[in-house]
Scaffold this active site. Sequence first.
Site, PDB file in Angstrom:
ATOM      1  N   CYS A 344      83.206 140.755  48.715  1.00  0.00           N
ATOM      2  CA  CYS A 344      82.001 141.147  49.455  1.00  0.00           C
ATOM      3  C   CYS A 344      82.256 142.013  50.689  1.00  0.00           C
ATOM      4  CB  CYS A 344      81.156 139.915  49.785  1.00  0.00           C
ATOM      5  SG  CYS A 344      82.060 138.410  50.114  1.00  0.00           S
ATOM      6  N   ARG A 373      93.375 133.451  45.528  1.00  0.00           N
ATOM      7  CA  ARG A 373      93.066 132.342  46.422  1.00  0.00           C
ATOM      8  C   ARG A 373      94.111 131.251  46.235  1.00  0.00           C
ATOM      9  NH1 ARG A 373      86.552 131.639  45.237  1.00  0.00           N
ATOM     10  NH2 ARG A 373      85.962 133.790  45.754  1.00  0.00           N
ATOM     11  N   GLN A 391      86.653 138.504  38.942  1.00  0.00           N
ATOM     12  CA  GLN A 391      85.251 138.093  38.879  1.00  0.00           C
ATOM     13  C   GLN A 391      84.376 139.221  38.336  1.00  0.00           C
ATOM     14  OE1 GLN A 391      85.014 137.235  43.162  1.00  0.00           O
ATOM     15  NE2 GLN A 391      84.321 135.183  42.629  1.00  0.00           N
ATOM     16  N   ASP A 393      81.863 140.362  39.698  1.00  0.00           N
ATOM     17  CA  ASP A 393      81.230 140.224  41.003  1.00  0.00           C
ATOM     18  C   ASP A 393      80.192 141.321  41.201  1.00  0.00           C
ATOM     19  OD1 ASP A 393      80.819 138.998  43.367  1.00  0.00           O
ATOM     20  OD2 ASP A 393      82.698 139.594  44.310  1.00  0.00           O
ATOM     21  N   HIS A 395      76.953 142.703  44.156  1.00  0.00           N
ATOM     22  CA  HIS A 395      76.204 142.538  45.398  1.00  0.00           C
ATOM     23  C   HIS A 395      75.013 143.478  45.380  1.00  0.00           C
ATOM     24  CE1 HIS A 395      80.179 140.906  46.457  1.00  0.00           C
ATOM     25  NE2 HIS A 395      79.446 140.036  47.134  1.00  0.00           N
ATOM     26  N   LYS A 475      70.828 129.358  48.074  1.00  0.00           N
ATOM     27  CA  LYS A 475      71.484 129.924  46.895  1.00  0.00           C
ATOM     28  C   LYS A 475      70.973 129.253  45.635  1.00  0.00           C
ATOM     29  CE  LYS A 475      75.491 126.773  47.027  1.00  0.00           C
ATOM     30  NZ  LYS A 475      76.964 126.684  47.058  1.00  0.00           N
ATOM     31  N   HIS A 521      74.693 138.014  46.992  1.00  0.00           N
ATOM     32  CA  HIS A 521      75.929 137.846  46.234  1.00  0.00           C
ATOM     33  C   HIS A 521      75.544 137.282  44.863  1.00  0.00           C
ATOM     34  CE1 HIS A 521      78.377 137.826  50.064  1.00  0.00           C
ATOM     35  NE2 HIS A 521      77.196 137.439  50.530  1.00  0.00           N
TER      36      HIS A 521
END
Length: 648
Positions: A344, A373, A391, A393, A395, A475, A521
């Site tokens: 992000c 991670r 991911q 991912d 946004h 969320k 996100h």
Amino acid sequence: MSLISLTFPDGNKREYPAGITAAAVAESISKSLAKAAISAQLDGQHWDLQWPITADASIALNTMKDEAPALELIRHDLAHIMARAVQEIWPDVKVTIGPVRDYGWFYDFDRAEPFTPEDLGAIEAQMKKIINAREPVRTEVWERARALAYYEDRGEPYKIELVNRIPGDEPLRMYWHGDWQDLCRGPHLQSTGQVPADGFKLTHVAGAYWLGDSSRPMLQRIYGVAFRNREDLKAHMTMLEEAAKRDHRRLGREMDLFHMQEEAPGQVFWHPNGWTVYTALQDYMRRRQRKDGYVEVNTPQVVNRVLWEKSGHWENYRDNMFIVEVDEEGAKEKVVNALKPMNCPCHVQIFNHGLKSYRELPLRMAEFGSCARYEPSGALHGIMRVRGFTQDDGHIFCTEDQIESETKKFIEFLASVYADLGFESWRVKLSTRPEKRIGTEESWDHAEQSLGNACRKAGYDYELQEGEGAFYGPKLEFVLTDAIGRDWQCGTLQVDPNLPERLDANYIGQDGAKHRPIMLHRACLGSFERFVGILIENFAGKLPFWLAPRQVVVASIVSDADDYVHEVVAALSAAGVRAEADTRNEKINYKVREHSLGKVPLILAIGAREVEERTVTVRRLGENQTATMSLDAILAETRASALPPDLA
């Protein structure tokens, strides 16, 4: 005497003396309820029947028919009963903590000798004796000094440390199951006899560092599962047996998909077969996202700590980040970077590059972002829990007024993707404002209402998780249910006004002034590594034809058929099918067994008759019967089956 007012689920109110217990409230209603009650919900909080109630509140009394609180209490009590049983058999064993978890509980013990399967049987038997004794469960509140003296007298160093780790000077709650005592927040049942003696089982033992710290002592963790009755336990154990058959680690070996090794803990070595599945899934998601209006980007994996400090991740996520120190030429000290744990902040950098107008919003940005991670070694689990992952991912940069429409659009996108991948059963959870938060109440009202409205307009109900949102916004979580009933939390959508503020993102509004965008996100699959593992286990390795790494094997029965075998493979490959030849000098039954173990969907056997008639004998995975088809027919069938759902 002061009075309090309690409001019941039907709206009726009654007055009681302040300090009354929930048990006494149940008694005031009926003797049968007093006998059946196991706990209460007080203003939504799970409340022990023995705890005093000192202020006006809403109250609901729970019985064993109320599944969620009943299971929480059963599993929590069993943790205490198991610890008591262990110390009754081995008095020198030191006890630590024993929380409730999915389907059961665990408890960590400090014991010199390792627990054996026979030990688990002995512990279970002792637990049933304790349950059948039907001893009362009671609770008291102690001052800290009294608790420390108690544990010092009994030589329980872990309990002493736990007491000292509890902040402040508040009193501590103690529970007794019979004459065995433990430090615990509660709540608990009122008698050991309320625990179903035939509804639990101890499953296995594992190592665990004290408080998850590898520099602290290694303890032994005993796991158990528990349900309200024997039938539910039996169903769960059957599910565990089926899950073992579907274990992605075993199937990964049999299908030659991937491996892990000590030199790269928590990272995946993808073999050709596994990478075929991975890239087919990624290509599918790329096409779907492009069609849904996303622009794809790619951002660096190694980023200077300055950006992580600005974003807040350095302060709050530092322990989970891999640090990279570089001796830059001319620098007086090492430059500190980190492998990105998430994408992000980097996406905000792209948004900030160049002036943005309100006309460009919503801006949907996607990346197959490779992240790293740190996960403790004990938490790693095949490709489901790793340290290096990618991911799907995304946004979405939008205005406050666009939160609802963009959320609805994403839910519809996610539902379509899940259906394409074979998951029709899934549910939504909405997490709302926590106690500690930033932002105005009006902004929280708007964000929560927008997410809820989006769910309803997309045609989905949601479960409310009060207080479970992030400190900056609410969320949604999307939870899949697989073929054997297990839940997997995969998709998410998080409202975030905080990161654009921290990283100074803005756009020019219709009024010509600068405004902060809202950042959504969102992820649909989550980690590709984990989702591939879920797919493997959901389908027990029998992946949909378009995802299967080896779609067709053409196997010769006699060597004279080899030329036709290669001709068929060439025709299938030209039709877009992943096909391979097996012309080894082995019997056809051997070949069929081997390729069936590798979960090949179609095996085409070719002998002299098939060569002469220009046909193939088809054996489908999981079927004993075979069928004869013309070459043209099998080409047409496999060509259609090999198309991904979005191209079919």
